[in-house]
Design a protein around this motif. Sequence first.
Motif, PDB file in Angstrom:
ATOM      1  N   TYR A  19       6.212   5.360   4.187  1.00  0.00           N
ATOM      2  CA  TYR A  19       4.816   5.510   4.611  1.00  0.00           C
ATOM      3  C   TYR A  19       4.624   4.656   5.868  1.00  0.00           C
ATOM      4  CZ  TYR A  19      -0.286   6.020   4.098  1.00  0.00           C
ATOM      5  OH  TYR A  19      -1.618   6.324   4.278  1.00  0.00           O
ATOM      6  N   PRO A  20       5.105   5.170   7.006  1.00  0.00           N
ATOM      7  CA  PRO A  20       5.074   4.354   8.231  1.00  0.00           C
ATOM      8  C   PRO A  20       3.655   3.944   8.622  1.00  0.00           C
ATOM      9  CG  PRO A  20       6.500   6.268   8.496  1.00  0.00           C
ATOM     10  CD  PRO A  20       5.741   6.470   7.209  1.00  0.00           C
ATOM     11  N   ILE A  21       3.475   2.672   8.858  1.00  0.00           N
ATOM     12  CA  ILE A  21       2.199   2.120   9.290  1.00  0.00           C
ATOM     13  C   ILE A  21       2.445   1.371  10.601  1.00  0.00           C
ATOM     14  CG2 ILE A  21       0.383   0.436   8.762  1.00  0.00           C
ATOM     15  CD1 ILE A  21       0.756   1.115   5.821  1.00  0.00           C
ATOM     16  N   PRO A  22       1.650   1.643  11.624  1.00  0.00           N
ATOM     17  CA  PRO A  22       1.912   1.039  12.950  1.00  0.00           C
ATOM     18  C   PRO A  22       1.461  -0.421  13.048  1.00  0.00           C
ATOM     19  CG  PRO A  22      -0.050   2.403  13.061  1.00  0.00           C
ATOM     20  CD  PRO A  22       0.501   2.588  11.668  1.00  0.00           C
ATOM     21  N   TYR A  23       2.115  -1.287  12.288  1.00  0.00           N
ATOM     22  CA  TYR A  23       1.770  -2.705  12.339  1.00  0.00           C
ATOM     23  C   TYR A  23       2.031  -3.270  13.735  1.00  0.00           C
ATOM     24  CZ  TYR A  23       1.890  -2.511   7.216  1.00  0.00           C
ATOM     25  OH  TYR A  23       1.669  -2.205   5.901  1.00  0.00           O
ATOM     26  N   ASP A  24       1.178  -4.177  14.153  1.00  0.00           N
ATOM     27  CA  ASP A  24       1.390  -4.891  15.407  1.00  0.00           C
ATOM     28  C   ASP A  24       2.387  -6.017  15.119  1.00  0.00           C
ATOM     29  OD1 ASP A  24       1.299  -6.308  17.777  1.00  0.00           O
ATOM     30  OD2 ASP A  24      -0.877  -6.134  18.003  1.00  0.00           O
ATOM     31  N   ARG A  25       3.664  -5.661  15.119  1.00  0.00           N
ATOM     32  CA  ARG A  25       4.702  -6.592  14.681  1.00  0.00           C
ATOM     33  C   ARG A  25       4.770  -7.840  15.553  1.00  0.00           C
ATOM     34  NH1 ARG A  25       9.740  -2.594  14.445  1.00  0.00           N
ATOM     35  NH2 ARG A  25       8.683  -1.893  16.341  1.00  0.00           N
ATOM     36  N   LYS A  26       4.541  -7.670  16.834  1.00  0.00           N
ATOM     37  CA  LYS A  26       4.635  -8.812  17.737  1.00  0.00           C
ATOM     38  C   LYS A  26       3.576  -9.862  17.409  1.00  0.00           C
ATOM     39  CE  LYS A  26       4.684 -10.015  22.650  1.00  0.00           C
ATOM     40  NZ  LYS A  26       4.591  -9.487  24.047  1.00  0.00           N
ATOM     41  N   LYS A  27       2.330  -9.426  17.266  1.00  0.00           N
ATOM     42  CA  LYS A  27       1.255 -10.379  16.984  1.00  0.00           C
ATOM     43  C   LYS A  27       1.343 -10.939  15.570  1.00  0.00           C
ATOM     44  CE  LYS A  27      -2.275  -8.946  20.317  1.00  0.00           C
ATOM     45  NZ  LYS A  27      -3.674  -8.489  20.488  1.00  0.00           N
ATOM     46  N   ILE A  28       1.575 -10.047  14.597  1.00  0.00           N
ATOM     47  CA  ILE A  28       1.665 -10.502  13.209  1.00  0.00           C
ATOM     48  C   ILE A  28       2.811 -11.497  13.048  1.00  0.00           C
ATOM     49  CG2 ILE A  28       2.210  -9.781  10.852  1.00  0.00           C
ATOM     50  CD1 ILE A  28       0.662  -7.203  11.392  1.00  0.00           C
ATOM     51  N   GLY A  29       3.957 -11.159  13.605  1.00  0.00           N
ATOM     52  CA  GLY A  29       5.102 -12.069  13.540  1.00  0.00           C
ATOM     53  C   GLY A  29       4.837 -13.376  14.254  1.00  0.00           C
ATOM     54  N   VAL A  72       0.822  -1.211   0.000  1.00  0.00           N
ATOM     55  CA  VAL A  72       0.000   0.000   0.000  1.00  0.00           C
ATOM     56  C   VAL A  72       0.855   1.260   0.000  1.00  0.00           C
ATOM     57  CG1 VAL A  72      -0.203  -0.039   2.531  1.00  0.00           C
ATOM     58  CG2 VAL A  72      -1.891   1.189   1.164  1.00  0.00           C
ATOM     59  N   TRP A  73       2.020   1.218   0.643  1.00  0.00           N
ATOM     60  CA  TRP A  73       2.833   2.428   0.785  1.00  0.00           C
ATOM     61  C   TRP A  73       3.307   2.988  -0.554  1.00  0.00           C
ATOM     62  CZ3 TRP A  73       7.851   2.689  -0.975  1.00  0.00           C
ATOM     63  CH2 TRP A  73       8.487   1.475  -1.244  1.00  0.00           C
ATOM     64  N   TYR A  74       3.725   2.129  -1.477  1.00  0.00           N
ATOM     65  CA  TYR A  74       4.222   2.683  -2.736  1.00  0.00           C
ATOM     66  C   TYR A  74       3.097   3.026  -3.713  1.00  0.00           C
ATOM     67  CZ  TYR A  74       3.984  -2.058  -4.905  1.00  0.00           C
ATOM     68  OH  TYR A  74       3.587  -3.276  -5.394  1.00  0.00           O
ATOM     69  N   LYS A  75       1.915   2.444  -3.538  1.00  0.00           N
ATOM     70  CA  LYS A  75       0.789   2.800  -4.399  1.00  0.00           C
ATOM     71  C   LYS A  75       0.207   4.154  -4.005  1.00  0.00           C
ATOM     72  CE  LYS A  75      -0.520  -1.929  -5.603  1.00  0.00           C
ATOM     73  NZ  LYS A  75      -1.552  -2.984  -5.549  1.00  0.00           N
ATOM     74  N   LEU A  76       0.149   4.406  -2.701  1.00  0.00           N
ATOM     75  CA  LEU A  76      -0.453   5.653  -2.232  1.00  0.00           C
ATOM     76  C   LEU A  76       0.500   6.839  -2.303  1.00  0.00           C
ATOM     77  CD1 LEU A  76      -2.503   4.427   0.863  1.00  0.00           C
ATOM     78  CD2 LEU A  76      -3.294   4.837  -1.469  1.00  0.00           C
ATOM     79  N   THR A  77       1.792   6.577  -2.358  1.00  0.00           N
ATOM     80  CA  THR A  77       2.770   7.667  -2.441  1.00  0.00           C
ATOM     81  C   THR A  77       3.293   7.857  -3.856  1.00  0.00           C
ATOM     82  OG1 THR A  77       4.586   6.153  -1.854  1.00  0.00           O
ATOM     83  CG2 THR A  77       3.504   7.335  -0.046  1.00  0.00           C
ATOM     84  N   ASP A  78       2.615   7.211  -4.830  1.00  0.00           N
ATOM     85  CA  ASP A  78       3.000   7.311  -6.248  1.00  0.00           C
ATOM     86  C   ASP A  78       4.454   6.895  -6.485  1.00  0.00           C
ATOM     87  OD1 ASP A  78       0.504   8.097  -7.112  1.00  0.00           O
ATOM     88  OD2 ASP A  78       0.941  10.240  -6.959  1.00  0.00           O
TER      89      ASP A  78
END
Length: 484
Positions: free
Chosen positions: A423-433, A362-368
């Motif tokens: 495009y920093p996104i606050p992913y829940d790295r602990k849970k996702i990982g 999503v970050w590179y699509k939304l930031t062109d």
Amino acid sequence: MGLYRSLFKQTAIYGLATVLPRIFSFLLVPLYAKTLDRGEYGEVSIIFSWLVVFNVLLAYGMETSFFRFYNTHDDKRAVVGTSMISVFWTTLLFLIVSILFRNTLAKISGIDVEFITYTIWILVLDALVIIPFSKLRAYQRPIVYAIIKIGNVIINLGLNIFFLIYLPQIAQQHPETFLASLFIENFQIGYIFVANIIASLLTLVVLSPNYFHIQWHFDAKLWRQMIRYGFPILIAGLAFAINEHFDKILLEKLHVSKADIGAYSACYKIGLFMVLFRTAYSLGIEPFFFSYAKNENAPQTYANVTKYFVIFGSIISLFVIVFSDLLKQILIPNDTYWSAMNVVPLIVLANFFLGIYTNLSVWYKLTDRTQMGAYISIVGAIITLVLNFVLIKKMSYMGSAIATIAAYGSMMAISYTLGNKYYPIPYDRKKIGGYLGLSVLFSFVYFYGFRENYAIGVGLLLLFVYFVYRNEKQVLLQIIKKAT
């Protein structure tokens, strides 16, 4: 919660339009397994791999450009007209050139010129409906979209069944009839492509009014902007085609038998369930990403969406891997194909990684910065090609499966790293990982250590579901409460 219900509804509608056609298409696998030997199925797989590569070339990123400019450009009719005119004329040019040089293409690819001709017409017919289908999605007409998509595959499936099963019986039992005159001995592969051509032609006929009800004005300035935006998408698409399908072509070029390619391609299809989930999700999420981008809490929303994708994807992938030996008896009812079953966990998890990458992109699509997506995909393609060349000679098709999961895993990691910068996104790295790591661990432990021991397999699956429930209990209860 209303936002997530809306997203889920949108994904479900487009998912239906994607899942049902995929399911119907997948019914072709047991059909081919029964009517084709492994070598013939291998040849069909190689031709369809080339089809995918040229599908990407003929679309040249215009579908994604269409959505981007349709949501941002003031003159939406100009976006529709310009994109449709562009694809129409480039497709016509491709038809003329490829027909003239079809003998050369046959020599280069090693495919019979007759099959090359069929392939050209399939490519042309499919390219001409790219923008009409995109227009249906942009106009929020998912029911029409679903009916046409499903109808195409039902017709294709029905014609395959007729040509491969019933037509030979009719020719044998009633040789004097008209239908019997349609039968050609040893033409099974040809019938597969004839069925595809008829289905694609009927789809174009249904969508052809789009070409008569558009503003036939070509906006050159807009077109250049769309091409610039879409070119990196084209490169990324080619890289994805290499990652997803080029292994069959390379297996043949590196002298793996078509019989082994057929077995590999059939077992590869067991990863369908993760592909279904990933594809349906992608259809729903891409318009959502663009339309929700201006919302102030968009980054947190994207983070939550990614976490839930990982949760559901982990459960689906683990389920498919645990029950893959039961699924093979239904999906591939020919035990001569089962020699390639060891690739299943790698392919399922590779498609899961690709789905996560779709979220992270999503970050590179939304930031062109679509060129960044192309660079990432190129890295994945390079990994695919290098590992295939190195491993196929030593491990045959198992090397291709390893290359696939390595490529998608690398793309996922690179996109996450770059996304944090641009495009920093606050992913829940602990849970996702945790969810991702545990599902991968359980998958490999079961399949390569306790395969077909369903007490252990089901136990690991239930343990994982319980782990998710304990961590997401509060949110799940809120969703259930809202739903009721």
